[in-house]
Design an enzyme around this catalytic site. Structure first.
Site, mmCIF file in Angstrom:
data_model
loop_
_atom_site.group_PDB
_atom_site.id
_atom_site.type_symbol
_atom_site.label_atom_id
_atom_site.label_comp_id
_atom_site.label_asym_id
_atom_site.label_seq_id
_atom_site.Cartn_x
_atom_site.Cartn_y
_atom_site.Cartn_z
ATOM 1 N N LYS A 164 14.618 2.254 -12.385
ATOM 2 C CA LYS A 164 15.656 1.504 -13.441
ATOM 3 C C LYS A 164 14.334 0.991 -14.438
ATOM 4 O O LYS A 164 14.710 0.479 -15.333
ATOM 5 C CB LYS A 164 15.403 -0.111 -12.922
ATOM 6 N N ASP B 218 14.419 1.079 -6.327
ATOM 7 C CA ASP B 218 13.098 2.141 -6.907
ATOM 8 C C ASP B 218 14.313 3.136 -6.903
ATOM 9 O O ASP B 218 14.183 4.122 -6.484
ATOM 10 C CB ASP B 218 12.862 2.967 -5.360
ATOM 11 N N GLY C 286 7.701 -2.390 -8.661
ATOM 12 C CA GLY C 286 7.245 -1.708 -8.645
ATOM 13 C C GLY C 286 7.978 -1.135 -9.331
ATOM 14 O O GLY C 286 8.611 0.074 -8.783
ATOM 15 N N HIS C 287 6.936 -0.405 -10.642
ATOM 16 C CA HIS C 287 7.531 0.224 -11.435
ATOM 17 C C HIS C 287 6.573 1.800 -12.472
ATOM 18 O O HIS C 287 5.528 1.118 -12.508
ATOM 19 C CB HIS C 287 9.102 0.437 -12.317
ATOM 20 N N GLN D 225 13.952 -5.170 -7.685
ATOM 21 C CA GLN D 225 14.843 -4.998 -6.526
ATOM 22 C C GLN D 225 16.125 -3.852 -6.545
ATOM 23 O O GLN D 225 16.928 -3.500 -7.483
ATOM 24 C CB GLN D 225 15.139 -5.640 -5.868
HETATM 25 P P1 IMP Z 1 9.944 -9.563 -0.200
HETATM 26 O O1 IMP Z 1 10.292 -9.066 -1.435
HETATM 27 O O2 IMP Z 1 8.587 -8.805 -0.163
HETATM 28 O O3 IMP Z 1 10.166 -9.877 0.886
HETATM 29 O O4 IMP Z 1 10.786 -8.154 0.466
HETATM 30 C C1 IMP Z 1 12.198 -8.277 1.096
HETATM 31 C C2 IMP Z 1 13.198 -6.372 1.612
HETATM 32 O O5 IMP Z 1 12.679 -6.721 0.009
HETATM 33 C C3 IMP Z 1 11.847 -5.373 2.401
HETATM 34 O O6 IMP Z 1 12.493 -4.373 2.673
HETATM 35 C C4 IMP Z 1 11.102 -5.333 1.457
HETATM 36 O O7 IMP Z 1 11.258 -3.324 1.211
HETATM 37 C C5 IMP Z 1 12.583 -4.882 0.036
HETATM 38 N N1 IMP Z 1 11.530 -4.956 -1.263
HETATM 39 C C6 IMP Z 1 11.199 -5.984 -2.197
HETATM 40 N N2 IMP Z 1 10.577 -5.347 -3.468
HETATM 41 C C7 IMP Z 1 11.658 -3.624 -3.625
HETATM 42 C C8 IMP Z 1 11.366 -3.133 -4.721
HETATM 43 O O8 IMP Z 1 10.750 -4.001 -5.594
HETATM 44 N N3 IMP Z 1 11.479 -2.087 -3.882
HETATM 45 C C9 IMP Z 1 12.518 -1.165 -2.781
HETATM 46 N N4 IMP Z 1 12.596 -2.680 -1.664
HETATM 47 C C10 IMP Z 1 12.103 -3.663 -2.271
#
Ligand code: IMP
Length: 443
Positions: free
Chosen positions: A16, A13, A40-41, A223
């Site tokens: 990017k 977040d 998500g952007h 991420q």
């Molecule tokens: P997952 O990727 O859905 O398996 O989540 C694993 C961890 O990564 C969790 O703590 C999510 O909140 C975090 N996470 C996954 N995608 C994002 C993102 O795009 N931004 C911030 N945190 C993320």
């Protein structure tokens, strides 16, 4: 400079999408290399808000090639919806291509993600519940379904059957769920494959051709470094490798094709989901930053945990990604906070101090941030377009960060809109001195 990676230097977040979107003006190709619709952007262009989960940033430039690399996990329903939403707004998606080798998120992956989190109870990771982890797990177990499989009904049915078999026990509560019926699922995903067929391609070849013709290719990370499955705060991480090195694997290029690596970081820190966060603010200052920065998840809407900028974690990110430039976003969200804290060191549970990010998870979990206080500013900075337009305290903050990190700042974000950026001149070949819109407004 044909190959540039844009990577998150914190917990995701970082903004990017906005940085990639700016770079896309000069790029030929933008390719995502990992993650899925857990990302998500938001891009604000001419006051219009666009939210993407899978579609690479840059799609708003007509004809730009926007690729979803083999390292991404694709939910065909989500990408189909995103394409339809773009068409509804009159945006051309002919430049979009999805790797035939990208793995597909299936309905059972989403259910398994839910189940896994529920079973973990208090220990849950706080995933986005989009099925990301189970999909990558199937990929590693060689039980995955790839985009190309959606084009062949017989293969698709066989592969779904093989993937479901070892999961029967865990999925027993959903045994009667029509979404898990082998024939219905095969039919539905074959139909989705049919709709997406025009987008399925050998994306690695497209990237290679662009690089070979000396065109600019942006490798767009999702991420962030601290969520990397190998280098992040495991197990509170995502299931892929956001770090820059993964751009090669997830896009299908060799390391020599990467020429520059930009780390994107917010002027403070945020994290969603569980896991250690040494510079987290648990008081009203954290709430204030959350409000000022609009820190609510694009994907899940969850409030993000907020804290001071963490130079220990950022130095770690610089090392892991070989960053050549830093883009600092959302500096404006710090306006009015005085003094500003910056974490320069961690204090471990037994009084030991750490200049480097500790490798041991027990230490990271208990670490407290040692702060340096810097003077804040109260003047609004959203109209600043050069470093000289910033109040001296804001410049001082940026200088302190750049000095401690030892990597040049290429860009500073001072608001959500595309033209609310300051380009520092450190990357003149990649970023116009002023973004296009403000140039147009000025002329
Ligand atoms: P997952 O990727 O859905 O398996 O989540 C694993 C961890 O990564 C969790 O703590 C999510 O909140 C975090 N996470 C996954 N995608 C994002 C993102 O795009 N931004 C911030 N945190 C993320």
């Amino acid at each position: 400079m044909p190959g540039l990676v844009v990577v998150g230097a914190q917990w995701g977040d970082e903004g990017k999408g906005k940085v990639t979107d700016l770079l896309a003006e000069r790029a030929d190709v933008v390719i995502r290399y990992q993650g899925g619709n857990n990302a998500g952007h938001t891009i604000v262009r001419d006051g219009e808000v666009y939210k993407f989960h899978l579609i690479p940033s840059g799609i708003l430039y007509p004809g730009r090639r926007c690729l979803i690399g083999n390292g991404v996990v694709v939910d065909p329903k989500v990408i189909t919806e995103e394409i339809a939403a773009l068409h509804a707004r009159g945006i051309d998606t002919s430049g979009l291509k999805i790797s035939a080798n990208a793995h597909v998120i299936m309905p059972y992956h989403r259910l398994l993600d839910d189940e896994g989190e529920m079973k973990l109870g208090k220990l849950q990771i706080g995933t986005t519940r989009r099925g990301i982890g189970p999909c990558y797990a199937d990929k590693a177990a060689r039980l995955g379904i790839r985009m190309q499989d959606l084009l062949d009904e017989k293969i698709l049915r066989q592969k779904i059957y093989a993937a479901l078999e070892p999961k029967r026990l865990t999925l027993r509560p959903y045994a009667k769920d029509p979404a898990l019926d082998l024939h219905a699922m095969t039919e539905e995903y074959r139909t989705l494959g049919h709709r997406l067929e025009q987008y399925i391609a050998d994306t690695s070849k497209i990237v290679w051709e662009a690089l070979d013709s000396d065109r600019l290719v942006i490798f767009e990370g999702a991420q962030g470094t601290l969520l990397d499955i190998d280098h992040g705060t495991y197990p509170f991480v995502t299931s892929s490798n956001p770090v820059a090195g993964a751009a090669c694997v997830g896009a299908g290029v060799g390391p020599k094709d990467i020429d520059a690596i930009w780390g994107v970081m917010k002027a403070y820190s945020t994290r969603v989901g569980s896991g250690p966060f040494p510079s987290e603010l648990h008081d009203e200052l954290g709430d204030r930053i959350r409000e000022a920065g609009g820190e609510f998840g694009t994907t899940t809407g969850r409030p993000r945990r907020c804290g001071w900028l963490d130079l220990v974690a950022l130095r770690y990110a610089i090392r892991l990604n070989s960053l050549t430039g830093i883009a600092i976003t959302k500096l404006d969200a710090l306006t009015g906070i005085d003094p500003l804290g910056v974490a320069v060191r961690y204090l471990g549970p037994d009084g030991v101090s750490f200049d480097e990010f500790p490798y041991h998870q027990s230490v990271v979990h208990k670490a407290r941030a040692e702060l340096v206080e810097l003077p804040g500013w109260s003047e609004p900075i959203t109209g600043a377009r050069t470093l000289g337009d910033l109040p001296p305290e804001a410049r001082g903050y940026l200088d302190f960060v750049a000095d401690r990190l030892g990597v040049p700042v290429v860009l500073v974000g001072v608001g959500p809109d595309r033209d609310q950026v300051i380009t520092t001149g450190a990357a003149p070949d990649l970023l116009p001195a002023q973004p296009a819109e403000s140039r147009a407004a000025a002329s």
